[in-house]
Design a protein around this motif. Structure first.
Motif, PDB file in Angstrom:
ATOM      1  N   THR B 134      -4.745   1.020   2.776  1.00  0.00           N
ATOM      2  CA  THR B 134      -4.030   1.571   3.929  1.00  0.00           C
ATOM      3  C   THR B 134      -3.172   0.496   4.592  1.00  0.00           C
ATOM      4  OG1 THR B 134      -5.627   3.315   4.308  1.00  0.00           O
ATOM      5  CG2 THR B 134      -4.416   2.532   6.246  1.00  0.00           C
ATOM      6  N   LEU B 135      -3.734  -0.698   4.742  1.00  0.00           N
ATOM      7  CA  LEU B 135      -2.989  -1.764   5.431  1.00  0.00           C
ATOM      8  C   LEU B 135      -1.761  -2.219   4.635  1.00  0.00           C
ATOM      9  CD1 LEU B 135      -6.003  -3.803   6.860  1.00  0.00           C
ATOM     10  CD2 LEU B 135      -4.357  -2.448   8.171  1.00  0.00           C
ATOM     11  N   VAL B 136      -1.891  -2.301   3.318  1.00  0.00           N
ATOM     12  CA  VAL B 136      -0.718  -2.783   2.565  1.00  0.00           C
ATOM     13  C   VAL B 136       0.398  -1.736   2.550  1.00  0.00           C
ATOM     14  CG1 VAL B 136      -2.101  -4.303   1.096  1.00  0.00           C
ATOM     15  CG2 VAL B 136      -1.452  -2.037   0.253  1.00  0.00           C
ATOM     16  N   LYS B 137       0.053  -0.492   2.830  1.00  0.00           N
ATOM     17  CA  LYS B 137       1.102   0.538   2.890  1.00  0.00           C
ATOM     18  C   LYS B 137       1.930   0.419   4.167  1.00  0.00           C
ATOM     19  CE  LYS B 137       0.408   2.586  -1.001  1.00  0.00           C
ATOM     20  NZ  LYS B 137       1.426   2.417  -2.065  1.00  0.00           N
ATOM     21  N   ARG B 138       1.417  -0.274   5.175  1.00  0.00           N
ATOM     22  CA  ARG B 138       2.133  -0.359   6.450  1.00  0.00           C
ATOM     23  C   ARG B 138       2.641  -1.761   6.773  1.00  0.00           C
ATOM     24  NH1 ARG B 138       4.955   2.992   8.759  1.00  0.00           N
ATOM     25  NH2 ARG B 138       5.106   1.262  10.195  1.00  0.00           N
ATOM     26  N   ILE B 139       2.037  -2.790   6.157  1.00  0.00           N
ATOM     27  CA  ILE B 139       2.489  -4.152   6.455  1.00  0.00           C
ATOM     28  C   ILE B 139       3.509  -4.554   5.380  1.00  0.00           C
ATOM     29  CG2 ILE B 139       1.788  -6.567   6.697  1.00  0.00           C
ATOM     30  CD1 ILE B 139      -1.031  -5.488   7.481  1.00  0.00           C
ATOM     31  N   GLN B 140       4.685  -4.942   5.824  1.00  0.00           N
ATOM     32  CA  GLN B 140       5.730  -5.289   4.858  1.00  0.00           C
ATOM     33  C   GLN B 140       5.336  -6.551   4.087  1.00  0.00           C
ATOM     34  OE1 GLN B 140       9.498  -6.404   6.523  1.00  0.00           O
ATOM     35  NE2 GLN B 140      10.622  -5.829   4.662  1.00  0.00           N
ATOM     36  N   ASN B 141       5.383  -6.469   2.781  1.00  0.00           N
ATOM     37  CA  ASN B 141       4.958  -7.580   1.938  1.00  0.00           C
ATOM     38  C   ASN B 141       6.165  -8.356   1.426  1.00  0.00           C
ATOM     39  OD1 ASN B 141       3.847  -9.280  -0.003  1.00  0.00           O
ATOM     40  ND2 ASN B 141       3.651  -7.639  -1.530  1.00  0.00           N
ATOM     41  N   LEU B 142       6.334  -9.599   1.905  1.00  0.00           N
ATOM     42  CA  LEU B 142       7.431 -10.433   1.432  1.00  0.00           C
ATOM     43  C   LEU B 142       6.901 -11.650   0.672  1.00  0.00           C
ATOM     44  CD1 LEU B 142       9.824 -10.425   4.551  1.00  0.00           C
ATOM     45  CD2 LEU B 142       9.927  -8.988   2.518  1.00  0.00           C
ATOM     46  N   HIS B 143       5.644 -11.585   0.259  1.00  0.00           N
ATOM     47  CA  HIS B 143       5.069 -12.742  -0.433  1.00  0.00           C
ATOM     48  C   HIS B 143       4.413 -12.383  -1.770  1.00  0.00           C
ATOM     49  CE1 HIS B 143       2.926 -16.445  -1.231  1.00  0.00           C
ATOM     50  NE2 HIS B 143       1.792 -15.745  -1.326  1.00  0.00           N
ATOM     51  N   TYR B 144       3.532 -11.429  -1.776  1.00  0.00           N
ATOM     52  CA  TYR B 144       2.731 -11.157  -2.970  1.00  0.00           C
ATOM     53  C   TYR B 144       3.560 -10.422  -4.021  1.00  0.00           C
ATOM     54  CZ  TYR B 144      -1.206 -12.548  -0.101  1.00  0.00           C
ATOM     55  OH  TYR B 144      -2.052 -13.270   0.702  1.00  0.00           O
ATOM     56  N   PRO B 145       3.244 -10.634  -5.291  1.00  0.00           N
ATOM     57  CA  PRO B 145       4.051 -10.013  -6.353  1.00  0.00           C
ATOM     58  C   PRO B 145       3.868  -8.494  -6.443  1.00  0.00           C
ATOM     59  CG  PRO B 145       2.180 -11.199  -7.297  1.00  0.00           C
ATOM     60  CD  PRO B 145       2.207 -11.542  -5.833  1.00  0.00           C
ATOM     61  N   SER B 146       2.777  -8.000  -5.874  1.00  0.00           N
ATOM     62  CA  SER B 146       2.538  -6.542  -5.960  1.00  0.00           C
ATOM     63  C   SER B 146       1.662  -6.111  -4.788  1.00  0.00           C
ATOM     64  CB  SER B 146       1.813  -6.205  -7.268  1.00  0.00           C
ATOM     65  OG  SER B 146       0.523  -6.814  -7.261  1.00  0.00           O
ATOM     66  N   GLU B 147       1.629  -4.819  -4.548  1.00  0.00           N
ATOM     67  CA  GLU B 147       0.738  -4.282  -3.511  1.00  0.00           C
ATOM     68  C   GLU B 147      -0.710  -4.581  -3.874  1.00  0.00           C
ATOM     69  OE1 GLU B 147       1.778  -0.097  -3.342  1.00  0.00           O
ATOM     70  OE2 GLU B 147       2.756  -0.418  -1.401  1.00  0.00           O
ATOM     71  N   GLU B 148      -1.008  -4.499  -5.166  1.00  0.00           N
ATOM     72  CA  GLU B 148      -2.383  -4.750  -5.609  1.00  0.00           C
ATOM     73  C   GLU B 148      -2.804  -6.182  -5.277  1.00  0.00           C
ATOM     74  OE1 GLU B 148      -3.027  -4.135  -9.784  1.00  0.00           O
ATOM     75  OE2 GLU B 148      -5.103  -4.870  -9.697  1.00  0.00           O
TER      76      GLU B 148
END
Lengths: 482, 332
Positions: B134-148
């Protein structure tokens, strides 16, 4: 004198009025202090038939009903007749000074009390119109199209085709995700002639056949309206799709009450020209002060003359006759129904509204639609000009709040109407009520709906109606708010 | 305190008072101080605990009234997530939040919730935490290669927090994952993230999966079939699902699949203000008992009560407890 020019046209009439007023004020002998603070609204009413005389006076009272010093006159530039203008302004100024609105004994007040616009008798006329649509139209010889002989924006074929295409895309997407419900519910509220629904269904069926029959048989198309006569006509218009169509008598203010069994199930809900026909109030902001507009219906001398001579009515009893008409319909005022309808049409066309401004107590919330807190109004006002008159579209807000719980999580609501989408726009044109046939027409406060929607978990967007040049219509559509 | 058969609990949140909503908004506008707002939170949370106890709920929460929503409360606490505090005016909206570098290991500061509950109730307690998916769906990811990858690292950080909460005495720890229903294709890695999060945590572990409750309405529709069989790999003791609003057809999935955990049975619809009767609640439990044994059922509302008026929320909990008592009597 403080002029507010609430339009962007008619420069010549505006110049004439602004040049003429100082002399009339001198002539009337208005107190210099009152003259300096006099607020003058210069409007251009877009509706040929409306509730305003060319010049009206507005007095102000406090929340307890005591008179305030603030006074206004409002001029409809569209109705200015230079031969009569000075006399009309003189009369308005004198009535302001005298502490009442109109003094002419030939006027007939149809109600002794001022009431908020939402409680005005005009809404009873509006209801009668929709209940007795056939009788009105038989007498007028007109159908429901906005412009006789032309296609209304509601029935624009290209718009309908694009609309079906959008819905189809949604269905395909849900289907691809395995989330398409077994029954696909769509709802039209305020069905008009049924022409739009018929065209929509024709196009949907056509598209379905082209794609091998995917969804048409699963479609459940509901037509909802509070007028049995309208529903009957609409049902006839969609007879080609009878197996998948159902008609429902429902109140546009609360569709959920009738359709609660479809909570979170309807994928598409559409309304055209419904919100503008639901009760609303008007509010006026003057500097730090906020006022609710209160109105009182009346007939002018000429109208009284017409009604008494042409319809053999006693001027003293016009109020009672009006009440009988609104409660029992045309047959309650004349044994010959056609004559009753003629009286109704004449009375409606003649009906005018006096106005006064009641100051709103900061702690008061009676004027707010349910579900809207003062903080939302404060937010709206934060984006509004210091001097503005705007609508509190209570009915539209209530309808919206009682419709969206029917939407499937991926469903959307589409409303075609005339919206004022930013508070600032209220300074640029008159947005109050007018008359179209026997019904009320008005703009809808889109900025207010945006606030209501955000509380209900939706963002609303307004797209101009791009299918007809010069259309005032825009289309509100919802997206779920994350 | 020993739990009865068919124990009752709330999902987490309790009715949000309108005065507290105003205060939260005023705090964002700097018209209320942090100190005053915290005092209001404490009062509201004590009242929420008291309401649950009075209704007869067995496992209580603090009502989560100090949380703006299920994202921001955690995003603000996760070391390394950057928040734009100017990005919202209404408390329930989400902040713009971004992760730009690897998350640091550090406390999320949730220990205070356990201590608060321990101080004001002697009932078994539960703390709910939004899950990594749930959190990764709302926090913009500019670092990790994937949501997983983001979710697994988030789970690592949250694992430390869960261990601390268990050490402080949290009886039940619940992971909320409503976004599964919107993104069923993510389920394999989302379950791996849950398992990382709960590894070595000494508490009763709950996974709550619903169809969303944002603004009191569902975010998705469908059936729970998408959960199976992947969900069987989740290393939790209880999976908590909604059945009241959606109907209980999906209970048949528990005939079809042998599940290694107990089931939280949603018997109260939190998306309507209509209060269910105790009889209706009892009937819903009886229907579930045809599929699952009583010792593997926990009775709950469908989701949090945050959007319900307080009186309605309270009456719904009372009906839930009374309906459960009726069935307990029948079971002897």
């Amino acid at each position: 004198m403080i002029f507010h020019v609430n339009h962007r046209t008619a420069a010549d009439v505006t110049s004439y009025v602004m040049g003429t007023l100082p002399g009339v004020i001198d002539h009337v002998g208005l107190d210099p202090q009152a003259a300096a603070g006099l607020h003058v609204d210069l409007d251009w009413l877009p509706y040929r038939s409306n509730f305003r005389d060319p010049v009206i006076a507005r007095r102000a009272i406090d929340a307890q009903g005591h008179p305030l010093a603030h006074g206004e006159i409002a001029i409809d530039l569209a109705q200015v007749d230079q031969a009569r203008f000075e006399a009309q302004v003189t009369e308005a100024l004198r009535s302001l000074r005298a502490g009442s609105t109109n003094q002419d004994p030939a006027y007939v007040r149809l109600d002794q009390e001022f009431k908020p616009l939402r409680e005005s008798v005009i809404w009873q006329f509006n209801r009668l119109f929709w209940q007795r649509l056939n009788e009105w139209q038989s007498a007028s010889g007109r159908g429901s199209e906005a412009v006789p002989g032309e296609t209304s924006d509601a029935n624009n074929p290209q718009s309908i085709e694009d609309n079906v295409a959008d819905f189809w895309t949604l269905l395909r997407d849900l289907d691809a995700r395995g989330q398409l419900p077994a029954e696909i519910f769509a709802l039209e509220i305020g069905v008009g002639t049924g022409e739009r629904a018929a065209a929509w269904l024709d196009r949907f069926k056509e598209l379905d056949e082209q794609c091998g029959g995917l969804y048409y048989s699963r479609l459940r198309f509901l037509l909802g309206d509070y007028s049995p006569a309208t529903l009957e006509a609409a049902l006839a218009a969609v007879h080609r799709h009878a197996p998948i169509v159902a008609v429902l008598s429902l109140d546009a203010l609360n569709p959920f009450k009738t359709l609660s069994f479809l909570r979170f199930k309807i994928l598409y809900i559409h309304l055209t020209n419904v919100y503008d026909n639901l009760p609303f109030d008007e509010m006026v902001r003057r500097g730090e002060g906020l006022y609710l507009v209160e109105v009182r219906p009346y007939l002018d001398a000429a109208a009284v003359q017409r009604l008494t001579t042409e319809h053999a009515r006693d001027a003293e009893q016009l109020t009672d006759t009006m009440k009988r008409l609104l409660e029992g319909g045309p047959e309650a005022v004349h044994q010959d129904r056609a004559k009753g309808v003629a009286f109704w049409r004449c009375l409606w066309h003649a009906l005018r509204l006096e106005e006064r401004l009641r100051a709103v107590d900061p702690a008061e919330s009676d004027h707010l639609p349910s579900g809207l807190s003062r903080s939302y109004l404060e937010d709206l006002l934060a984006g509004a000009p210091a001097d503005a008159r705007f609508q509190l579209s209570r009915g539209a807000a209530e309808s919206f709040a009682n419709t969206v719980p029917l939407l499937h999580p991926r469903g959307f609501l589409q409303v075609q109407d005339v919206f004022v989408t930013a508070m600032d726009a209220y300074r640029q044109e008159f947005s109050g009520p007018g008359k179209v046939d026997g019904s009320i027409v008005s703009s809808v406060n889109g900025a207010l709906l945006r606030a209501v929607a955000s509380r209900a978990g939706f963002d609303v967007h307004f797209a101009p109606f791009r299918y007809r040049a010069g259309s005032r219509t825009s289309v509100l559509y919802t997206t779920p708010r994350d | 305190m020993t739990l009865p058969i068919l124990p009752t609990t709330v999902i987490g949140s309790y009715s949000m008072p309108s005065w507290l909503e105003h205060a939260k908004n005023d705090f964002l506008q700097r018209r209320v101080s942090r100190h005053d707002l915290d005092e209001m939170y404490d009062s509201a949370r004590k009242a929420a605990i008291k309401d649950q106890e009075t209704a007869g709920i067995d496992i209580v929460t603090d009502g989560e009234l100090q949380r703006d929503n299920m994202i921001d409360y955690f995003a603000e606490r996760i070391p390394g997530v950057q928040i734009d505090h100017s990005s919202k005016r209404f408390y329930y909206d989400y902040y713009e939040s971004t992760v730009r570098s690897k998350l640091a290991s550090g406390s999320l500061g949730l220990a205070g919730e356990v201590k608060f509950l321990r101080r004001y109730t002697d009932h078994p307690i539960k703390v709910a935490i939004s899950g990594p998916h749930t959190l990764v769906k709302r926090i913009q990811n500019l670092h990790y290669p994937s949501e997983e990858a983001f979710a697994l690292d988030l789970a690592r950080v949250m694992n430390l927090e869960l261990k601390e909460l268990a050490r402080l005495g949290a009886t039940y720890l619940q992971i909320d994952e409503p976004y599964y229903s919107g993104f069923p294709e993510d389920l394999p890695w989302a379950i791996r993230a849950v398992n990382t999060m709960v590894e070595g945590v000494d508490a009763k572990l709950v996974l709550h999966v619903c169809y969303g409750n944002r603004y009191g309405k569902p975010s998705w529709e469908g059936t729970y079939r998408y959960l199976f069989p992947t969900i069987l790999d989740a290393k939790v003791h209880l999976i908590s699902l909604e059945f009241a609003r959606r109907g209980d057809e999906d209970l048949q999935l528990f005939n079809e699949f042998k599940v290694p955990f107990a089931v939280g049975l949603g018997v109260v619809d939190v998306k309507t203000t209509e209060v269910e009767s105790a009889t209706l609640v009892a009937d819903r439990i009886r229907r579930a008992l045809k599929v699952l044994p009583a010792d593997r059922l926990v009775i709950t509302p469908d989701c949090g009560c945050v959007h319900l008026p307080r009186d309605v929320a309270f009456e719904k909990l009372c009906a839930m407890v009374e309906g459960t008592r009726q069935v307990r009597k029948e079971l002897g």
